[in-house]
Enzyme design. Structure first.
Site, PDB file in Angstrom:
ATOM      1  N   ASP A   1       0.905  -1.071  -0.105  1.00 55.21           N
ATOM      2  CA  ASP A   1       0.064  -0.016   0.091  1.00 55.21           C
ATOM      3  C   ASP A   1       0.839   1.187  -0.043  1.00 55.21           C
ATOM      4  OD1 ASP A   1      -2.178   1.754   0.276  1.00 55.21           O
ATOM      5  OD2 ASP A   1      -3.428  -0.110   0.862  1.00 55.21           O
TER       6      ASP A   1
ATOM      7  N   HIS B   1      -3.040   3.125  -4.578  1.00 56.00           N
ATOM      8  CA  HIS B   1      -2.333   2.555  -3.322  1.00 56.00           C
ATOM      9  C   HIS B   1      -0.761   2.141  -3.619  1.00 56.00           C
ATOM     10  CE1 HIS B   1      -5.747   2.959  -0.736  1.00 56.00           C
ATOM     11  NE2 HIS B   1      -6.394   2.455  -1.572  1.00 56.00           N
TER      12      HIS B   1
ATOM     13  N   GLU C   1      -9.810   2.514  -5.284  1.00 58.00           N
ATOM     14  CA  GLU C   1      -9.389   3.740  -5.014  1.00 58.00           C
ATOM     15  C   GLU C   1      -8.305   4.386  -6.105  1.00 58.00           C
ATOM     16  OE1 GLU C   1     -11.131   3.774  -0.631  1.00 58.00           O
ATOM     17  OE2 GLU C   1      -8.907   3.265  -0.636  1.00 58.00           O
TER      18      GLU C   1
HETATM   19  C1  ACM Z   1     -10.746  -0.738   0.190  1.00 58.07           C
HETATM   20  O1  ACM Z   1     -11.488  -0.735   1.347  1.00 58.07           O
HETATM   21  N1  ACM Z   1     -10.229   0.277  -0.093  1.00 58.07           N
HETATM   22  C2  ACM Z   1     -10.911  -2.020  -0.631  1.00 58.07           C
END
Ligand code: ACM
Length: 543
Positions: free
Chosen positions: A177, A248, A315
């Site tokens: 991440d 991420h 995201e």
């Molecule tokens: C997530 O909670 N961004 C998969």
């Protein structure tokens, strides 16, 4: 013991009349018929350690336990027969025998969950019962985010044991991440040399302005990963790795700046991120990035035998791609409509790449945007909608809606929850979570291959904090994922009966050393005196 002290509840349970017990003792033999040798090893190592009983090999006495495979049972199903003669533990496969062994341990009482015997007890009571059981779903998972806060290898192994005790069979490891890269990749050493460490960490969530100035980091070597995967496999648990792309990814870009959108920002100065939220610094859609991640995935495939490889896809803000001449040229060259289709192109590339190697891509439900490749599966996290759309289109789905099974979210509305974030989701809320939403066509419902609870660790800096968020709710989740007895309609579920069985289960969690949230609220030390023990001053309720 009452029949339904078992958690998760089995499909069927009855006492052999008249109700009574027999005894396991130092003479109790263990007969492992072909295919059950691994379960016998686990039983000796775990139940043997807790009880102090040696379980010598043998098949010449009624005072024995017989493990065997009965292919007429469902693959993960099992039957236990304890009727005063040899105790039979049969499974449809070794996995079924193993899940049966978990129930067998519960039948022996909470002390069978200790790591070592507390007293020199010579006899262990076993109720004279028959249990017949099989799981509702083949995918019963827990996702651990080891990127936001690193969890040591031993703590991951402990979680494997905790999953096994709850008959959960998938450990999804969120390995990368913005805040850290946690898996050694031999051909790209800077991913862990630089990408596994951050200089400081935000305390609390978005609205907090408090910092922990101690550097944080860590990673698993490839030997660590092999050990985790093998340890899990012995417990019939599959480890699904997640390498999150194309968002991420700031930790990877901090280690290898050429992975970022270098025509938009100077990526050479990006650190591993020290705060939380959705990050604008995403991967550049270049051939170099594709080759780099193919290299990463080659090593990942060598370590994880899982048929599913999770590639995130959640995201990913498109602002840098909108501003990047290189990304725009790529969109034009590929004949794509927009940046959403560029993300779909990214995912499709790796879907094909994985399929050529006999694996399947799974990703968060954002991968539906811009078109999903045919074999890909979806983790539905932003509610049910993505999962419903994917299942109706014939894709396999793991239901993990954040409104229900994100265990980082607070479990009580009280002021003394440690670092409370997100929705209030109580034990009862999780117990009433239904993975298959009403209205799905039967074909689509068959594509819901299971369910998963997700644990994001932004505000969980220790193992104890992880335990607090995960338990006892994971016990309710396990019953949802496993038990065929649970009515599908949430309102029809007997939560009072579950709570009653939980009073026995808390004793098991005590013996396992789990720092669960007690039913009455956090203990004083769990409230963490000082800043971590209170909601952040002045912050909105959802910090
Ligand atoms: C997530 O909670 N961004 C998969």
């Amino acid at each position: 013991m009452d029949d339904m002290d078992l958690v998760p509840a089995p499909s069927a349970f009855w006492w052999v009349p008249p109700p009574g017990y027999d005894c396991l003792d130092a003479e109790t033999q263990l007969e492992a018929q072909p295919g059950t040798e691994g379960v016998a090893r686990w039983l000796r190592a775990t139940i043997g350690a807790a009880t102090g009983l040696p379980f010598p090999d043998g098949n010449d006495d009624d005072n024995r336990i017989v493990l065997s495979i009965d292919p007429t049972l469902p693959p993960e199903g099992y039957r236990i027969v304890a009727d005063g003669y040899a105790r039979r533990l049969q499974g449809g496969s070794a996995a079924g025998v193993f899940w049966g062994a978990q129930t067998f341990r519960q039948l022996l009482g909470p002390e069978a969950f200790r790591r070592a015997p507390v007293t020199a007890r010579r006899e262990w009571h076993l109720p004279l019962v028959v249990v017949e059981d099989a799981p509702r779903f083949p995918w019963r998972g827990l996702m651990l985010d080891v990127a936001r806060h690193f969890l040591r290898k031993d703590d991951v192994l402990r979680y494997v044991d905790l999953l096994a005790a709850h008959k959960l069979n998938v450990l999804h490891l969120h390995l990368t991440d913005d805040q850290g890269w946690r898996i050694e990749i031999k051909r790209y050493p800077r991913l862990t040399e630089a990408g596994a460490w951050r200089t400081r960490t935000k305390w609390g969530h978005r609205a907090s302005d408090l910092w922990n100035d101690t550097p944080h980091g860590g990673y698993y070597t490839q030997d660590d990963i092999r050990e985790i995967v093998a340890y899990a496999a012995e417990r019939h648990i599959r480890v699904v790795p997640e390498i999150d792309i194309p968002g991420h990814s700031q930790a990877a870009i901090a280690a290898y700046p050429e992975l970022g959108n270098t025509d938009v920002i100077d990526t050479t100065t990006l650190p591993v991120w020290d705060t939380w939220g959705i990050n604008p610094n995403v991967l550049a859609p270049t051939d170099n990035t594709l080759r780099f991640y193919e290299g990463v995935l080659e090593e990942v495939l060598g370590l994880f035998p899982s048929p599913f490889i999770h590639l995130g896809g959640d995201e990913c803000p498109k602002d840098q791609w909108k501003a990047s001449p290189a990304a725009q040229a790529r969109i034009k060259e590929l004949g794509l409509a927009d940046e959403d289709e560029l993300q779909a192109w990214f995912i499709r590339h790796f879907d094909r790449w994985l399929a050529e190697r006999g694996r399947r891509l799974i990703g968060w439900d954002e991968i539906l945007e811009g078109g999903l490749p045919p074999g890909a599966a979806v983790s539905s996290w932003r509610g049910y909608a993505g999962g419903i759309a994917a299942a109706e289109a014939g894709h396999d789905v793991v239901m993990c809606p954040e409104q229900h099974v994100y265990l980082d979210h607070r479990q009580d509305g009280g002021a003394d929850e440690p670092v409370p974030i997100g929705y209030v989701r109580t034990l009862e809320d999780v117990y009433r979570f239904e993975p298959v939403p009403p209205g799905l066509s039967p074909d689509a419902a068959a594509h819901v291959i299971g369910t998963q609870a997700n644990v994001w660790t932004e505000v969980m800096e220790t193992r104890s904090r992880v335990d607090y968020q995960v338990f006892p709710r994971l016990a309710a989740f396990a019953e949802v994922a496993w038990s065929t007895r649970l009515p599908a309609a949430p309102a029809e579920r007997d939560f009072a009966d579950f709570e009653r069985r939980m009073s026995a289960h808390y004793r098991r969690l005590d013996a396992l050393g789990v720092d669960y949230r007690p039913p009455g609220g956090p203990l004083p030390w769990q409230r963490r005196p000082g800043v971590l023990g209170r909601p952040i001053e002045g912050a909105p309720p959802n910090v």
